[in-house]
Design a protein around this motif. Structure first.
Motif, mmCIF file in Angstrom:
data_model
loop_
_atom_site.group_PDB
_atom_site.id
_atom_site.type_symbol
_atom_site.label_atom_id
_atom_site.label_comp_id
_atom_site.label_asym_id
_atom_site.label_seq_id
_atom_site.Cartn_x
_atom_site.Cartn_y
_atom_site.Cartn_z
ATOM 1 N N ILE A 69 41.927 41.391 32.152
ATOM 2 C CA ILE A 69 42.754 40.327 33.183
ATOM 3 C C ILE A 69 41.935 40.244 34.361
ATOM 4 O O ILE A 69 41.625 39.350 34.732
ATOM 5 N N ALA A 70 41.226 41.541 34.778
ATOM 6 C CA ALA A 70 40.287 41.207 35.764
ATOM 7 C C ALA A 70 39.149 40.422 35.497
ATOM 8 O O ALA A 70 38.737 39.671 36.381
ATOM 9 N N GLY A 71 38.504 40.643 34.370
ATOM 10 C CA GLY A 71 37.299 39.823 34.053
ATOM 11 C C GLY A 71 37.891 38.333 33.938
ATOM 12 O O GLY A 71 36.988 37.533 34.357
ATOM 13 N N LEU A 72 38.848 37.971 33.381
ATOM 14 C CA LEU A 72 39.548 36.778 33.300
ATOM 15 C C LEU A 72 39.639 35.843 34.689
ATOM 16 O O LEU A 72 39.169 34.987 34.964
ATOM 17 N N CYS A 73 40.200 36.778 35.690
ATOM 18 C CA CYS A 73 40.389 36.369 37.228
ATOM 19 C C CYS A 73 38.858 35.852 37.576
ATOM 20 O O CYS A 73 39.144 34.786 38.113
ATOM 21 N N ASP A 74 37.983 36.827 37.307
ATOM 22 C CA ASP A 74 36.823 36.664 37.944
ATOM 23 C C ASP A 74 36.189 35.375 37.249
ATOM 24 O O ASP A 74 35.676 34.410 38.219
ATOM 25 N N ARG A 75 36.245 35.055 36.030
ATOM 26 C CA ARG A 75 35.739 34.055 35.325
ATOM 27 C C ARG A 75 36.483 32.725 35.862
ATOM 28 O O ARG A 75 35.896 31.549 35.720
ATOM 29 N N MET A 76 37.466 32.771 36.230
ATOM 30 C CA MET A 76 38.359 31.595 36.739
ATOM 31 C C MET A 76 38.159 31.268 38.175
ATOM 32 O O MET A 76 38.691 30.518 38.526
ATOM 33 N N GLY A 77 37.391 32.097 38.597
ATOM 34 C CA GLY A 77 37.112 31.765 40.114
ATOM 35 C C GLY A 77 38.217 32.233 41.228
ATOM 36 O O GLY A 77 38.083 31.972 42.386
ATOM 37 N N GLY A 78 39.190 33.370 40.746
ATOM 38 C CA GLY A 78 40.085 33.585 41.411
ATOM 39 C C GLY A 78 41.431 33.182 40.830
ATOM 40 O O GLY A 78 41.661 32.023 40.390
#
Length: 136
Positions: A69-78
């Motif tokens: 989930i942390a990686g996904l949030c980073d890839r989505m730009g926040g």
């Protein structure tokens, strides 16, 4: 571009498996939920399936989930707010991210705490929160 809200689909024990021509949980559920949310909210709300460790220990699944989930949030730009929808064991996985401390450890890291603070709702569907007869 950061997103205000993101819905994450958390799979059950066998992950996002395909049963014949039917894709379990990820495809149809995400499309239906995304369409309903966009109609109701009049804005785009991403509905994203997340991966899990399909048949691993709960502590390992919890650790994998928070990193994913942390990686996904980073890839989505926040992301401002996370809404977790878990099916079967995925509902248990989602709920475990809201516990005071992680399984097998004494505390959440500061980064994990910041991520967990973004979780605003957890919905579980057919989840064995009180165990299952399979464990017997």
């Amino acid at each position: 571009m950061p997103f205000d809200d993101v819905v994450l689909l958390v799979p059950g024990f066998l992950g996002f498996s395909r049963l014949g021509e039917f894709y379990y949980f990820a495809d149809r559920v995400s499309a239906a939920l995304r369409g309903a949310l966009q109609t109701a909210m009049q804005r785009t709300i991403p509905v994203v399936p997340v991966s899990s460790l399909p048949s691993d220990r709960l502590a390992n699944r919890q650790e994998w989930m928070i990193r994913s989930i942390a990686g996904l949030c980073d890839r989505m730009g926040g992301v401002s707010r996370l809404h977790l929808v878990g099916h079967s064991a995925g509902g248990v996985d989602a709920q475990l991210l809201t516990c005071d401390r992680p399984l097998g450890r004494s505390w959440w890291s500061a980064d994990e705490q910041r991520l967990r603070a973004k979780i605003k709702s957890v919905v579980s569907i057919a989840s064995p929160h009180h165990g299952t007869c399979l464990s017997n």
